[in-house]
Design a protein around this motif. Structure first.
Motif, PDB file in Angstrom:
ATOM      1  N   CYS A   4       0.854  -1.186   0.000  1.00 53.07           N
ATOM      2  CA  CYS A   4       0.000   0.000   0.000  1.00 53.07           C
ATOM      3  C   CYS A   4       0.896   1.244   0.000  1.00 53.07           C
ATOM      4  N   ILE A  16      -8.843   0.452   0.970  1.00 62.06           N
ATOM      5  CA  ILE A  16      -8.927  -0.346  -0.258  1.00 62.06           C
ATOM      6  C   ILE A  16     -10.380  -0.330  -0.734  1.00 62.06           C
ATOM      7  N   VAL A  35      -6.970   2.345  -4.199  1.00 61.66           N
ATOM      8  CA  VAL A  35      -6.874   2.859  -2.828  1.00 61.66           C
ATOM      9  C   VAL A  35      -7.401   4.285  -2.812  1.00 61.66           C
ATOM     10  N   LEU A  63      -3.753   1.155  -8.589  1.00 61.83           N
ATOM     11  CA  LEU A  63      -2.470   0.457  -8.504  1.00 61.83           C
ATOM     12  C   LEU A  63      -2.414  -0.596  -9.602  1.00 61.83           C
ATOM     13  N   ALA A 111      -5.245  -8.351   1.460  1.00 58.07           N
ATOM     14  CA  ALA A 111      -6.181  -7.301   1.864  1.00 58.07           C
ATOM     15  C   ALA A 111      -7.514  -7.509   1.163  1.00 58.07           C
ATOM     16  N   SER A 143      -8.829  -0.701   5.850  1.00 60.34           N
ATOM     17  CA  SER A 143      -7.921   0.446   5.982  1.00 60.34           C
ATOM     18  C   SER A 143      -6.506  -0.074   6.181  1.00 60.34           C
ATOM     19  N   LEU A 144      -5.584   0.446   5.392  1.00 60.27           N
ATOM     20  CA  LEU A 144      -4.195   0.000   5.467  1.00 60.27           C
ATOM     21  C   LEU A 144      -3.266   1.162   5.758  1.00 60.27           C
ATOM     22  N   ASP A 171       2.865   0.912   3.201  1.00 60.23           N
ATOM     23  CA  ASP A 171       3.733  -0.258   3.042  1.00 60.23           C
ATOM     24  C   ASP A 171       3.141  -1.555   3.586  1.00 60.23           C
ATOM     25  N   GLU A 172       1.845  -1.569   3.925  1.00 56.99           N
ATOM     26  CA  GLU A 172       1.214  -2.836   4.282  1.00 56.99           C
ATOM     27  C   GLU A 172       0.985  -3.650   3.021  1.00 56.99           C
ATOM     28  N   ILE A 208      -0.611  -5.810   0.176  1.00 55.38           N
ATOM     29  CA  ILE A 208      -1.913  -5.978  -0.474  1.00 55.38           C
ATOM     30  C   ILE A 208      -1.937  -7.303  -1.229  1.00 55.38           C
TER      31      ILE A 208
END
Length: 682
Positions: free
Chosen positions: A618, A624, A644, A653, A666, A671-672, A675-676, A678
């Motif tokens: 992310c 998302i 996003v 993306l 995800a 909600s992220l 850098d989480e 996906i």
């Protein structure tokens, strides 16, 4: 409303810097103010500044700031007799203005019919054409679906601009250069428009290549007097969102200014317009201009007009809404000096300007008001140190303005230099922000020449912004500053350790300064430092020398250095054994070592970053809204993977290369954080 006495209490149906801006003028006029706030804005600056404040609901704007009934209830609770809508939210909502009129509350803005006529971009273009205003070719009807959008785009001819009919502020706008971009752009524009304005109607017009975006400020009263207050150049844009504005324009001559101004006034009169408003034009290289839209509200960039005209637009809006006549005519409007505005956004320029949220651990704007050199600095803001930047609203933190006296290119360059100095003196930490990018633009030769178009950022920063690489001269100055900072740190350490027996640690003269970090490769400078009562002399390996002086002390985060007679404001942070230096868009990490330690440091292995090439992370804190692939799917380069939404903008993306989906970590609605994970690929 004609003949009505001045208001007693104004409710500001907005938040952030524009709410603070309106409150300042209202207070100067002796008018009480009411703020409204959502859950996350309970401790916001505009709430603290107002005389009263009313809670209106949860954080999402469609549950608080744009719910008309909640604003009306706040009016009933407080007895406000007028409402200023600011910009965005309900500022161009005809239903809101009509509801206020029905309730007997003054709307500090134009009449309902003007909002209806000009608020719809399709209708406004037809009215403009009827009023003799030149318009851009395009499809004026509404577009039902992506297939129709592609068909219309092809008939107009690429590139085209896809725009939300009720849009503004860059929301719901896309440029499409081919069929695929038209299809995707239509859907994204529609989604953004529905989310931001509750209206998903879309239209398409020809995108004029190599254009300038120049707008005319108009002001009218309820007695038939309508004026234009010069123009603003707004060509420095990113994703159709203005970043830097100035007044006047470096491109217009007096004849074109007059013609544009008169057309803007004609359009305003055609719809019975009063209050402040802006007529936006696109101008080609031959100074041919075409009507884009009319914004029936106060513009974000209004301060530059105020600085060059001396007219407080918010005050005039209030007086006009109270039925007063304008006290000046067109011949009284004079453009004095040059003004530049830089929009400070919570967007990380090193991550393709993606939104950034979090706590402002440091927020120290430069000193406002008249400067020793005769320039003026102004900062319109709605935040404070320790405050939070939320994901729910526009990412703008502040509008920094600089004004310089005089006329022509010399005044413009003086204003640019004043802005560069003010940016150097602006401290912001805790979030990603675009200060380095703004500084880089101020130093850019093309911008300084005034030869700009709306394609400036795309053309001059085609691969995004990676910082300003120090020139050889700049690297020497930074090395000298790092040597001075290191000297102060070492002297402090000596004072703390004191004298052991008859021995006191002696500081060396010779150092190796290594500069690296954002926007720069590893640069080394060998220096010798000789200190004296009036500063220091720093000699480089090629035997050249510069004088250097500073009052910097450990713990200071901003200091003025004088290197070779030139003053430089530099942000200084000690990060471990490194010295972080930031100025003029440069952000370098300096290490000052003895020659022997520097020799050993060169032998140390370089730590490599983790491999994330098989992951879709992310890129920003956000929600998302969709994921278009499943485990086992084979994807192609350029294929859409996920969407996003953050700070009212939708970000698509796409896959960078071919691959097979191994894991989808995800889901839509989640909600992220930045850098989480996906999606992971095999």
């Amino acid at each position: 409303m004609i003949g009505k006495s001045m208001f007693k209490k104004i409710l500001i149906a907005n938040r952030g810097e524009i709410a603070c801006r309106v409150i300042r003028t209202a207070k100067s006029m002796g008018i009480a103010t009411v703020a409204v706030y959502s859950d996350v804005d309970r401790d916001a600056l505009h709430v603290k500044m107002a005389d009263e404040a009313v809670h209106i609901g949860p954080a999402p704007s469609n549950q608080s700031y744009i719910v008309i009934e909640k604003i009306l209830e706040a009016i009933r609770k407080t007895g406000a007799d007028a409402v200023h809508p600011g910009y965005g939210f309900l500022s161009e909502n005809a239903a809101f203005a009509a509801a206020l009129e029905k309730a007997g509350v003054a709307f500090i803005g134009p009449p309902v019919k003007a909002i209806e006529a000009m608020g719809d971009k399709i209708t406004s273009k037809k009215i403009a054409a009827d009023a003799g205003v030149s318009t851009v070719p395009g499809h004026m009807g509404l577009i039902e679906d992506a297939d129709e959008a592609v068909k219309i785009s092809a008939s107009i001819g690429y590139p085209v601009m896809i725009k939300a009919s009720a849009g503004g502020g860059g929301k719901g706008m896309r440029i499409a250069w081919n069929e695929q971009e038209a299809r995707e752009g239509f859907q994204s524009s529609r989604n953004e428009a529905k989310s931001a304005f509750g209206d998903d109607r879309i239209f398409i017009e020809k995108f004029v290549d190599q254009p300038r975006h120049i707008e005319i400020q108009v002001l009218g009263d309820q007695h038939g007097n309508t004026l234009y207050l010069g123009e603003r150049e707004c060509s420095i844009q990113r994703r159709n969102q203005k970043v830097i504005e100035e007044a006047p324009s470096p491109f217009l001559n007096e004849a074109t200014r007059k013609a544009m101004g008169e057309q803007a006034v004609s359009l305003a009169k055609a719809v019975g317009y009063f209050s402040a408003g802006t007529v936006e034009f696109i101008v080609d290289g031959n100074r041919n201009f075409y009507f884009l839209e009319m914004n029936t509200r106060l513009q974000v960039e209004h301060p530059v007009t105020e600085l060059v005209t001396g007219i407080d637009l918010v005050e005039q809006m209030i007086r006009v809404a109270a039925g007063e006549k304008l006290t000046f005519g067109q011949d009284d409007v004079k453009l004095d000096g040059w003004a530049i505005e830089s929009r400070l956004y919570a967007e990380d320029p090193y991550r393709n300007f993606l939104p950034s949220i979090g706590r402002l651990s440091r927020y120290r704007p430069p000193a406002e008001g008249k400067q020793p050199d005769g320039t003026i600095v102004r900062n319109d803001t709605g935040v404070f140190e320790g405050g939070e930047i939320s994901m729910y609203y526009d990412p703008m933190i502040a509008k920094l303005c600089a004004w310089a006296p005089g006329a022509g290119s010399s005044a413009r360059l003086a204003a640019i230099d004043a802005m560069a100095s003010a940016l150097d003196g602006f401290e912001v930490d805790g979030i990603g922000h675009n200060l380095p990018f703004l500084s880089a633009v101020m130093e850019h030769d093309r911008f300084r020449s005034g030869k700009i178009t709306t394609a400036f950022i795309a053309e001059e920063f085609p691969d995004g912004f990676s910082g300003v690489h120090p020139s050889n001269e700049a690297a020497r100055k930074l090395a000298a500053i790092a040597a001075l900072v290191n000297q102060a740190v070492q002297e402090r350490a000596v004072q703390i350790s004191g004298t052991i027996g008859n021995h006191r640690r002696v500081l060396g003269r010779d150092w190796v300064v290594t500069l690296g970090g954002t926007g720069s490769d590893i640069l080394e400078q060998t220096v010798s430092l000789d200190t004296g009562p009036d500063g220091a002399t720093i000699r480089f390996a090629d035997s050249t020398a510069v004088s250097a002086a500073s009052g910097w002390l450990p713990g200071q985060t901003l200091a003025n250095f004088k290197i070779g007679g030139e003053s430089m404001s530099v942000k200084v942070n000690l990060v471990g054994t490194a010295i972080r230096l930031r100025c003029r868009g440069m952000d370098v990490s300096a290490r000052v070592r003895s020659p022997r330690v520097a020799e050993l440091a060169r032998l140390m292995p370089i730590k490599l970053p983790p491999d994330t090439s098989k992951m879709l992370l992310c890129p920003m804190p956000g929600v998302i809204t969709s994921i278009t692939v499943n485990v086992g799917d084979r994807v192609e380069a350029g294929q859409t993977l996920a969407t996003v939404e953050a700070m009212k903008m939708e970000n698509i993306l796409k896959a960078e290369r071919q691959g097979v989906v191994k894991n989808v970590a995800a889901s839509a609605g989640q909600s992220l954080a930045v850098d989480e994970l996906i999606i992971e690929f095999e």
